[in-house]
Motif scaffolding. Structure first.
Motif, mmCIF file in Angstrom:
data_model
loop_
_atom_site.group_PDB
_atom_site.id
_atom_site.type_symbol
_atom_site.label_atom_id
_atom_site.label_comp_id
_atom_site.label_asym_id
_atom_site.label_seq_id
_atom_site.Cartn_x
_atom_site.Cartn_y
_atom_site.Cartn_z
ATOM 1 N N SER A 2 0.887 -0.839 0.599
ATOM 2 C CA SER A 2 0.292 -0.170 -0.346
ATOM 3 C C SER A 2 1.115 1.252 0.026
ATOM 4 O O SER A 2 2.315 1.226 0.925
ATOM 5 N N HIS A 35 -2.865 6.679 -2.261
ATOM 6 C CA HIS A 35 -4.595 6.877 -0.723
ATOM 7 C C HIS A 35 -3.663 7.912 -0.796
ATOM 8 O O HIS A 35 -2.223 8.294 -0.095
ATOM 9 N N PRO A 44 -9.390 10.227 5.483
ATOM 10 C CA PRO A 44 -9.193 10.072 6.192
ATOM 11 C C PRO A 44 -7.466 10.862 7.230
ATOM 12 O O PRO A 44 -6.984 10.653 6.230
ATOM 13 N N GLU A 48 -6.357 5.937 10.072
ATOM 14 C CA GLU A 48 -7.361 4.971 9.356
ATOM 15 C C GLU A 48 -7.107 4.746 8.843
ATOM 16 O O GLU A 48 -7.401 3.074 8.530
ATOM 17 N N ILE A 49 -6.182 5.376 7.563
ATOM 18 C CA ILE A 49 -5.781 3.929 5.959
ATOM 19 C C ILE A 49 -4.991 3.308 6.418
ATOM 20 O O ILE A 49 -5.608 2.250 6.180
ATOM 21 N N SER A 51 -4.807 1.341 9.169
ATOM 22 C CA SER A 51 -5.729 0.404 10.090
ATOM 23 C C SER A 51 -6.651 0.151 9.527
ATOM 24 O O SER A 51 -7.780 -1.522 9.507
ATOM 25 N N ASP A 52 -7.224 0.178 7.700
ATOM 26 C CA ASP A 52 -8.476 -0.847 6.969
ATOM 27 C C ASP A 52 -7.403 -1.377 6.804
ATOM 28 O O ASP A 52 -6.204 -2.053 6.327
ATOM 29 N N THR A 54 -7.492 -3.880 4.695
ATOM 30 C CA THR A 54 -6.943 -4.550 3.381
ATOM 31 C C THR A 54 -5.602 -4.037 3.319
ATOM 32 O O THR A 54 -4.537 -3.934 2.783
ATOM 33 N N SER A 84 -1.876 2.664 14.838
ATOM 34 C CA SER A 84 -2.830 2.850 13.452
ATOM 35 C C SER A 84 -2.732 0.773 14.051
ATOM 36 O O SER A 84 -2.657 -0.191 13.634
#
Length: 229
Positions: A2, A35, A44, A48-49, A51-52, A54, A84
């Motif tokens: 990511s 992202h 976000p 938050e990203i 912790s997603d 995916t 996170s």
């Protein structure tokens, strides 16, 4: 893997659009989704990203879209990463100070109409953070070397002199033009203050130049190369 680009955040729609466009350019250069997270004003957030589900399932690389090593880079962003609980995050350095970034500033100045001999004010948002202030002074020195003339550092929000004060002082010293070199990432309140500073020329924010997307893509690639396979 990511890839996450983290910026400060703004309430101005045009600034949000500019950050989104910048991320899309970086994504196209890397042929990989990017992202976008913000540490302030809107979401976000990076936590938050990360912790997603995916994103948490694979290694992540974060590039801070900040022009110096201020509070958000040294304290805020690491706190988001820790919150996170993501097990594998590589965080790249801030974009500045760097020779590449200084060259982008000069390109923006040229495209705005700057000519050698013009007085130059490097306009930052401002900070009370000592390492960040040192970075900004370094950038002013880099810009001075590239333009061949002294460059004064000024601030749109926190710090002295203000951009308007620096422009007025430059006008009082010379009958020539005064150029404000924007050292801001995107459109917003601070860029508006630069335009209202009384300068003859104000360059566009750095996020408007394609070279910044290439610089950020390079930061992603360098950080990604350090992630164990």
């Amino acid at each position: 893997m990511s890839l996450i680009l983290v910026a400060h955040g703004t309430r101005r729609p045009e600034g949000i659009v500019m950050i989104g466009d910048l991320a899309e350019q970086v994504s196209a250069l890397l042929n990989h989704p990017v992202h976008v997270g913000f540490v302030d004003v809107l979401g976000p957030t990076p936590s938050e990203i990360l912790s997603d589900a995916t994103v948490a399932a694979e290694p992540a690389v974060v590039v801070p879209a900040f022009l110096s090593r201020g509070y958000h880079v040294r304290t805020d962003l690491p706190a988001h990463v820790a919150a996170s609980c993501h097990p594998d995050v590589t965080v790249a350095p801030a974009l500045g100070p760097s020779a590449q970034l200084a060259r982008i500033v000069v390109r923006q100045m040229r495209e705005s109409g700057w000519c050698p001999g013009d007085s130059v004010v490097l306009a930052s948002a401002g900070t009370s953070d000592k390492p960040a202030r040192a970075d900004l002074r370094t950038t002013a020195l880099l810009l001075s070397a590239l333009t061949g003339s002294p460059v004064e550092l000024a601030f749109a929000a926190t710090g002295e002199p203000s951009v308007a004060e620096a422009v007025a002082q430059a006008h009082s010293r010379s009958a020539g033009r005064v150029v404000v070199a924007s050292y801001l990432l995107a459109e917003g309140l601070f860029q508006e203050r630069l335009r209202n500073s009384g300068a003859d020329i104000v360059s566009r924010p750095l996020g408007a130049h394609p070279a910044l997307a290439r610089l950020i893509a390079g930061r992603f690639q360098a950080a990604r190369a350090c992630v164990p396979v």
